[in-house]
Design a protein around this motif. Sequence first.
Motif, PDB file in Angstrom:
ATOM      1  N   LEU A  11       0.831  -1.206   0.000  1.00  0.00           N
ATOM      2  CA  LEU A  11       0.000   0.000   0.000  1.00  0.00           C
ATOM      3  C   LEU A  11       0.863   1.252   0.000  1.00  0.00           C
ATOM      4  CD1 LEU A  11      -2.832   1.231   0.151  1.00  0.00           C
ATOM      5  CD2 LEU A  11      -2.646   1.104   2.631  1.00  0.00           C
ATOM      6  N   LEU A  12       1.920   1.252   0.793  1.00  0.00           N
ATOM      7  CA  LEU A  12       2.820   2.401   0.842  1.00  0.00           C
ATOM      8  C   LEU A  12       3.502   2.617  -0.505  1.00  0.00           C
ATOM      9  CD1 LEU A  12       4.056   4.574   2.676  1.00  0.00           C
ATOM     10  CD2 LEU A  12       5.887   2.962   3.140  1.00  0.00           C
ATOM     11  N   LEU A  13       3.973   1.542  -1.125  1.00  0.00           N
ATOM     12  CA  LEU A  13       4.585   1.662  -2.451  1.00  0.00           C
ATOM     13  C   LEU A  13       3.580   2.144  -3.487  1.00  0.00           C
ATOM     14  CD1 LEU A  13       6.854  -1.501  -2.649  1.00  0.00           C
ATOM     15  CD2 LEU A  13       7.585   0.872  -2.648  1.00  0.00           C
ATOM     16  N   GLY A  14       2.352   1.652  -3.389  1.00  0.00           N
ATOM     17  CA  GLY A  14       1.315   2.101  -4.313  1.00  0.00           C
ATOM     18  C   GLY A  14       1.039   3.580  -4.196  1.00  0.00           C
ATOM     19  N   LEU A  15       0.993   4.074  -2.961  1.00  0.00           N
ATOM     20  CA  LEU A  15       0.755   5.503  -2.774  1.00  0.00           C
ATOM     21  C   LEU A  15       1.931   6.345  -3.266  1.00  0.00           C
ATOM     22  CD1 LEU A  15      -0.986   5.499   0.714  1.00  0.00           C
ATOM     23  CD2 LEU A  15      -2.030   5.833  -1.526  1.00  0.00           C
ATOM     24  N   VAL A  16       3.157   5.845  -3.051  1.00  0.00           N
ATOM     25  CA  VAL A  16       4.336   6.574  -3.528  1.00  0.00           C
ATOM     26  C   VAL A  16       4.337   6.636  -5.058  1.00  0.00           C
ATOM     27  CG1 VAL A  16       6.855   6.450  -3.722  1.00  0.00           C
ATOM     28  CG2 VAL A  16       5.754   6.133  -1.504  1.00  0.00           C
ATOM     29  N   LEU A  18       1.779   6.406  -6.965  1.00  0.00           N
ATOM     30  CA  LEU A  18       0.666   7.243  -7.404  1.00  0.00           C
ATOM     31  C   LEU A  18       1.046   8.719  -7.359  1.00  0.00           C
ATOM     32  CD1 LEU A  18      -2.311   7.322  -8.279  1.00  0.00           C
ATOM     33  CD2 LEU A  18      -2.897   7.532  -5.870  1.00  0.00           C
ATOM     34  N   VAL A  19       1.721   9.139  -6.305  1.00  0.00           N
ATOM     35  CA  VAL A  19       2.153  10.539  -6.204  1.00  0.00           C
ATOM     36  C   VAL A  19       3.161  10.863  -7.291  1.00  0.00           C
ATOM     37  CG1 VAL A  19       3.433  12.157  -4.747  1.00  0.00           C
ATOM     38  CG2 VAL A  19       1.633  10.745  -3.756  1.00  0.00           C
ATOM     39  N   ILE A  20       4.102   9.959  -7.530  1.00  0.00           N
ATOM     40  CA  ILE A  20       5.091  10.182  -8.594  1.00  0.00           C
ATOM     41  C   ILE A  20       4.401  10.253  -9.953  1.00  0.00           C
ATOM     42  CG2 ILE A  20       7.043   9.166  -9.833  1.00  0.00           C
ATOM     43  CD1 ILE A  20       7.955   8.002  -7.138  1.00  0.00           C
ATOM     44  N   GLY A  21       3.446   9.363 -10.182  1.00  0.00           N
ATOM     45  CA  GLY A  21       2.744   9.351 -11.464  1.00  0.00           C
ATOM     46  C   GLY A  21       1.920  10.594 -11.693  1.00  0.00           C
ATOM     47  N   ALA A  23       2.468  13.561 -10.216  1.00  0.00           N
ATOM     48  CA  ALA A  23       3.352  14.722 -10.278  1.00  0.00           C
ATOM     49  C   ALA A  23       4.061  14.820 -11.625  1.00  0.00           C
ATOM     50  CB  ALA A  23       4.370  14.666  -9.150  1.00  0.00           C
ATOM     51  N   SER A  24       4.451  13.687 -12.188  1.00  0.00           N
ATOM     52  CA  SER A  24       5.194  13.715 -13.446  1.00  0.00           C
ATOM     53  C   SER A  24       4.299  13.508 -14.664  1.00  0.00           C
ATOM     54  CB  SER A  24       6.276  12.634 -13.430  1.00  0.00           C
ATOM     55  OG  SER A  24       5.683  11.360 -13.407  1.00  0.00           O
ATOM     56  N   ASP A  25       3.005  13.299 -14.434  1.00  0.00           N
ATOM     57  CA  ASP A  25       2.049  13.061 -15.510  1.00  0.00           C
ATOM     58  C   ASP A  25       2.462  11.870 -16.368  1.00  0.00           C
ATOM     59  OD1 ASP A  25      -0.332  13.583 -16.782  1.00  0.00           O
ATOM     60  OD2 ASP A  25       0.577  14.911 -18.262  1.00  0.00           O
ATOM     61  N   ASN A  26       2.894  10.808 -15.677  1.00  0.00           N
ATOM     62  CA  ASN A  26       3.323   9.586 -16.341  1.00  0.00           C
ATOM     63  C   ASN A  26       2.351   8.475 -15.973  1.00  0.00           C
ATOM     64  OD1 ASN A  26       4.645   7.407 -17.407  1.00  0.00           O
ATOM     65  ND2 ASN A  26       6.669   8.013 -16.666  1.00  0.00           N
ATOM     66  N   THR A  27       1.691   7.916 -16.974  1.00  0.00           N
ATOM     67  CA  THR A  27       0.665   6.912 -16.688  1.00  0.00           C
ATOM     68  C   THR A  27       1.252   5.571 -16.265  1.00  0.00           C
ATOM     69  OG1 THR A  27       0.554   6.325 -19.017  1.00  0.00           O
ATOM     70  CG2 THR A  27      -1.020   7.949 -18.224  1.00  0.00           C
ATOM     71  N   ASN A  28       2.513   5.303 -16.611  1.00  0.00           N
ATOM     72  CA  ASN A  28       3.128   4.031 -16.210  1.00  0.00           C
ATOM     73  C   ASN A  28       3.206   3.927 -14.696  1.00  0.00           C
ATOM     74  OD1 ASN A  28       3.472   3.181 -18.848  1.00  0.00           O
ATOM     75  ND2 ASN A  28       5.467   4.166 -19.013  1.00  0.00           N
ATOM     76  N   TYR A  29       3.607   4.997 -14.037  1.00  0.00           N
ATOM     77  CA  TYR A  29       3.667   4.993 -12.577  1.00  0.00           C
ATOM     78  C   TYR A  29       2.276   4.823 -11.976  1.00  0.00           C
ATOM     79  CZ  TYR A  29       8.558   6.457 -12.518  1.00  0.00           C
ATOM     80  OH  TYR A  29       9.909   6.510 -12.666  1.00  0.00           O
ATOM     81  N   THR A  30       1.299   5.405 -12.604  1.00  0.00           N
ATOM     82  CA  THR A  30      -0.061   5.287 -12.099  1.00  0.00           C
ATOM     83  C   THR A  30      -0.565   3.854 -12.206  1.00  0.00           C
ATOM     84  OG1 THR A  30      -0.428   7.559 -12.853  1.00  0.00           O
ATOM     85  CG2 THR A  30      -2.367   6.284 -12.258  1.00  0.00           C
ATOM     86  N   TRP A  31      -0.277   3.165 -13.297  1.00  0.00           N
ATOM     87  CA  TRP A  31      -0.677   1.766 -13.444  1.00  0.00           C
ATOM     88  C   TRP A  31       0.049   0.878 -12.443  1.00  0.00           C
ATOM     89  CZ3 TRP A  31      -4.989   0.446 -15.374  1.00  0.00           C
ATOM     90  CH2 TRP A  31      -5.559   1.174 -16.418  1.00  0.00           C
ATOM     91  N   VAL A  32       1.332   1.148 -12.224  1.00  0.00           N
ATOM     92  CA  VAL A  32       2.083   0.382 -11.228  1.00  0.00           C
ATOM     93  C   VAL A  32       1.483   0.595  -9.840  1.00  0.00           C
ATOM     94  CG1 VAL A  32       4.336   0.162 -10.091  1.00  0.00           C
ATOM     95  CG2 VAL A  32       4.210   0.343 -12.570  1.00  0.00           C
ATOM     96  N   SER A  33       1.070   1.816  -9.550  1.00  0.00           N
ATOM     97  CA  SER A  33       0.469   2.099  -8.243  1.00  0.00           C
ATOM     98  C   SER A  33      -0.859   1.353  -8.083  1.00  0.00           C
ATOM     99  CB  SER A  33       0.251   3.591  -8.056  1.00  0.00           C
ATOM    100  OG  SER A  33      -0.818   4.055  -8.844  1.00  0.00           O
TER     101      SER A  33
END
Length: 54
Positions: A11-16, A18-21, A23-33
């Motif tokens: 859950l902590l990694l998912g939230l991190v 999500l914030v990175i995704g 902030a950087s407008d990168n959908t890959n990070y959002t899918w990983v989250s």
Amino acid sequence: MNKKQISSIALLLGLVFLVIGLASDNTNYTWVSIVFILISLVLGGRWMRPRKRK
């Protein structure tokens, strides 16, 4: 490590991620989250436990 610890780490990694995704407008990070948050729910979520009957 038990399932509860792995769930909280996921859950902590998912939230991190999500914030990175966001902030950087990168959908890959959002899918990983989303994947990490779903892993967290499956491993330690209360909604997966059977309900106690009165």
